[in-house]
Scaffold this motif. Sequence first.
Motif, PDB file in Angstrom:
ATOM      1  N   GLU A 107      31.116  34.360  43.312  1.00 40.46           N
ATOM      2  CA  GLU A 107      31.628  35.251  44.358  1.00 40.46           C
ATOM      3  C   GLU A 107      33.138  35.456  44.214  1.00 40.46           C
ATOM      4  N   ILE A 108      33.847  34.387  43.868  1.00 43.62           N
ATOM      5  CA  ILE A 108      35.303  34.485  43.706  1.00 43.62           C
ATOM      6  C   ILE A 108      35.657  35.388  42.530  1.00 43.62           C
ATOM      7  N   VAL A 109      35.007  35.147  41.390  1.00 39.94           N
ATOM      8  CA  VAL A 109      35.276  35.972  40.206  1.00 39.94           C
ATOM      9  C   VAL A 109      34.878  37.421  40.471  1.00 39.94           C
ATOM     10  N   GLY A 110      33.757  37.599  41.155  1.00 44.45           N
ATOM     11  CA  GLY A 110      33.318  38.964  41.472  1.00 44.45           C
ATOM     12  C   GLY A 110      34.336  39.722  42.294  1.00 44.45           C
ATOM     13  N   ALA A 111      34.956  39.048  43.249  1.00 44.82           N
ATOM     14  CA  ALA A 111      35.983  39.690  44.065  1.00 44.82           C
ATOM     15  C   ALA A 111      37.170  40.099  43.199  1.00 44.82           C
ATOM     16  N   GLY A 112      37.501  39.255  42.218  1.00 45.12           N
ATOM     17  CA  GLY A 112      38.590  39.604  41.313  1.00 45.12           C
ATOM     18  C   GLY A 112      38.256  40.807  40.443  1.00 45.12           C
ATOM     19  N   LEU A 113      37.035  40.862  39.967  1.00 45.45           N
ATOM     20  CA  LEU A 113      36.611  42.007  39.148  1.00 45.45           C
ATOM     21  C   LEU A 113      36.659  43.298  39.961  1.00 45.45           C
ATOM     22  N   ASP A 114      36.244  43.214  41.219  1.00 40.45           N
ATOM     23  CA  ASP A 114      36.266  44.400  42.071  1.00 40.45           C
ATOM     24  C   ASP A 114      37.688  44.865  42.369  1.00 40.45           C
ATOM     25  N   ALA A 115      38.657  43.937  42.278  1.00 38.08           N
ATOM     26  CA  ALA A 115      40.044  44.284  42.583  1.00 38.08           C
ATOM     27  C   ALA A 115      40.732  45.048  41.459  1.00 38.08           C
ATOM     28  N   PRO A 141      41.361  39.358  32.399  1.00 32.22           N
ATOM     29  CA  PRO A 141      42.680  38.737  32.631  1.00 32.22           C
ATOM     30  C   PRO A 141      43.305  39.130  33.966  1.00 32.22           C
ATOM     31  N   GLN A 142      43.154  40.387  34.347  1.00 27.47           N
ATOM     32  CA  GLN A 142      43.711  40.827  35.635  1.00 27.47           C
ATOM     33  C   GLN A 142      42.949  40.205  36.802  1.00 27.47           C
ATOM     34  N   ALA A 143      41.630  40.109  36.646  1.00 28.32           N
ATOM     35  CA  ALA A 143      40.822  39.509  37.713  1.00 28.32           C
ATOM     36  C   ALA A 143      41.175  38.033  37.902  1.00 28.32           C
ATOM     37  N   LEU A 144      41.337  37.314  36.806  1.00 33.42           N
ATOM     38  CA  LEU A 144      41.676  35.885  36.894  1.00 33.42           C
ATOM     39  C   LEU A 144      43.031  35.680  37.560  1.00 33.42           C
ATOM     40  N   LYS A 145      43.974  36.562  37.297  1.00 31.54           N
ATOM     41  CA  LYS A 145      45.287  36.431  37.928  1.00 31.54           C
ATOM     42  C   LYS A 145      45.175  36.602  39.444  1.00 31.54           C
ATOM     43  N   VAL A 146      44.311  37.506  39.875  1.00 35.19           N
ATOM     44  CA  VAL A 146      44.130  37.751  41.304  1.00 35.19           C
ATOM     45  C   VAL A 146      43.460  36.568  42.001  1.00 35.19           C
ATOM     46  N   ILE A 147      42.448  36.002  41.352  1.00 38.37           N
ATOM     47  CA  ILE A 147      41.631  34.977  42.007  1.00 38.37           C
ATOM     48  C   ILE A 147      42.101  33.552  41.732  1.00 38.37           C
ATOM     49  N   PHE A 148      43.133  33.377  40.925  1.00 46.45           N
ATOM     50  CA  PHE A 148      43.486  32.037  40.478  1.00 46.45           C
ATOM     51  C   PHE A 148      43.753  31.056  41.620  1.00 46.45           C
ATOM     52  N   PRO A 149      44.462  31.433  42.674  1.00 49.35           N
ATOM     53  CA  PRO A 149      44.654  30.478  43.785  1.00 49.35           C
ATOM     54  C   PRO A 149      43.335  30.021  44.403  1.00 49.35           C
ATOM     55  N   ALA A 150      42.409  30.960  44.617  1.00 48.40           N
ATOM     56  CA  ALA A 150      41.106  30.592  45.190  1.00 48.40           C
ATOM     57  C   ALA A 150      40.299  29.749  44.220  1.00 48.40           C
ATOM     58  N   LEU A 151      40.391  30.074  42.942  1.00 48.66           N
ATOM     59  CA  LEU A 151      39.676  29.304  41.928  1.00 48.66           C
ATOM     60  C   LEU A 151      40.211  27.880  41.852  1.00 48.66           C
ATOM     61  N   THR A 152      41.527  27.745  41.933  1.00 50.14           N
ATOM     62  CA  THR A 152      42.149  26.421  41.923  1.00 50.14           C
ATOM     63  C   THR A 152      41.660  25.579  43.098  1.00 50.14           C
ATOM     64  N   SER A 153      41.624  26.172  44.279  1.00 52.28           N
ATOM     65  CA  SER A 153      41.144  25.450  45.460  1.00 52.28           C
ATOM     66  C   SER A 153      39.698  25.015  45.307  1.00 52.28           C
ATOM     67  N   GLN A 154      38.871  25.870  44.725  1.00 55.67           N
ATOM     68  CA  GLN A 154      37.465  25.530  44.538  1.00 55.67           C
ATOM     69  C   GLN A 154      37.302  24.369  43.563  1.00 55.67           C
ATOM     70  N   ILE A 155      38.125  24.334  42.525  1.00 56.10           N
ATOM     71  CA  ILE A 155      38.062  23.234  41.558  1.00 56.10           C
ATOM     72  C   ILE A 155      38.445  21.920  42.230  1.00 56.10           C
ATOM     73  N   VAL A 156      39.490  21.945  43.051  1.00 53.79           N
ATOM     74  CA  VAL A 156      39.913  20.734  43.755  1.00 53.79           C
ATOM     75  C   VAL A 156      38.826  20.271  44.720  1.00 53.79           C
ATOM     76  N   ILE A 157      38.221  21.217  45.444  1.00 55.06           N
ATOM     77  CA  ILE A 157      37.116  20.869  46.356  1.00 55.06           C
ATOM     78  C   ILE A 157      35.968  20.228  45.589  1.00 55.06           C
ATOM     79  N   MET A 158      35.653  20.768  44.419  1.00 52.32           N
ATOM     80  CA  MET A 158      34.572  20.213  43.620  1.00 52.32           C
ATOM     81  C   MET A 158      34.897  18.815  43.146  1.00 52.32           C
ATOM     82  N   MET A 159      36.160  18.576  42.817  1.00 48.82           N
ATOM     83  CA  MET A 159      36.570  17.232  42.411  1.00 48.82           C
ATOM     84  C   MET A 159      36.346  16.229  43.541  1.00 48.82           C
ATOM     85  N   LEU A 160      36.669  16.632  44.763  1.00 46.78           N
ATOM     86  CA  LEU A 160      36.464  15.753  45.911  1.00 46.78           C
ATOM     87  C   LEU A 160      34.974  15.552  46.193  1.00 46.78           C
TER      88      LEU A 160
END
Length: 222
Positions: A107-115, A141-160
């Motif tokens: 869902e996060i990546v999809g939102a970036g692609l749509d942006a 590359p443009q999508a990843l730049k947009v979603i990177f903060p949300a992606l980072t948060s999701q990775i940290v949540i998964m670690m926990l």
Amino acid sequence: MGYSLDFGWLADATGAIARGAATTILLIAVTTLAGTFLSILGAAGRRNGPLLLKRVIGVYVEIIRNTPFLVQLFFIFFGLPSIGIRLDPMLAAMLAMTLNMAAYTIEIVGAGLDAVPRGQTEAALALGLRPRQVFVKIVLPQALKVIFPALTSQIVIMMLESAVVSQIAVRELTYEADMLQARTFRAFETYFVVTMVYLVLSMGLRRLLVSGGRRALGAGVS
């Protein structure tokens, strides 16, 4: 009766805590790489794939996002052996964490692609680039730049959330904490120390991802 703090056992427990933290780091490293890759494929397939593929991905996302991670883990580790598929605890944990993370990050990546403005895709295709080249070199590359903060948060949540895999005897940080507490009977001190370790891991992981994202994706990552 007052409670007397005792951290004397910590010197002998450092090795176990370090091994548990290392396993947690390994789990999230594998999950991040595999989960992000699957989420990119899933997001692309959900937008550009055939109808059947879109529906399959949609069902997968809904099932994972609307069921507890612990149940998913138990299904993989305890349920699959009933049909002849047996996985060791570490592999089962990696698979469960990857599938869980991928469902959320689709869902996060999809939102970036749509942006990304559709005009850029059309212009690139008009210049003779193949659709795969357009996706990999221009859109993603443009999508990843947009979603990177949300992606980072999701990775940290998964670690926990990886603490849950201690329930199938994966020797990660929480598992080692449970074993230490059972041996020392110092529950407060044990879980206080482990809480601090998780805090350090979370903050360190976030800083590492942000720093790496800035170098890989350029300005705009925070």
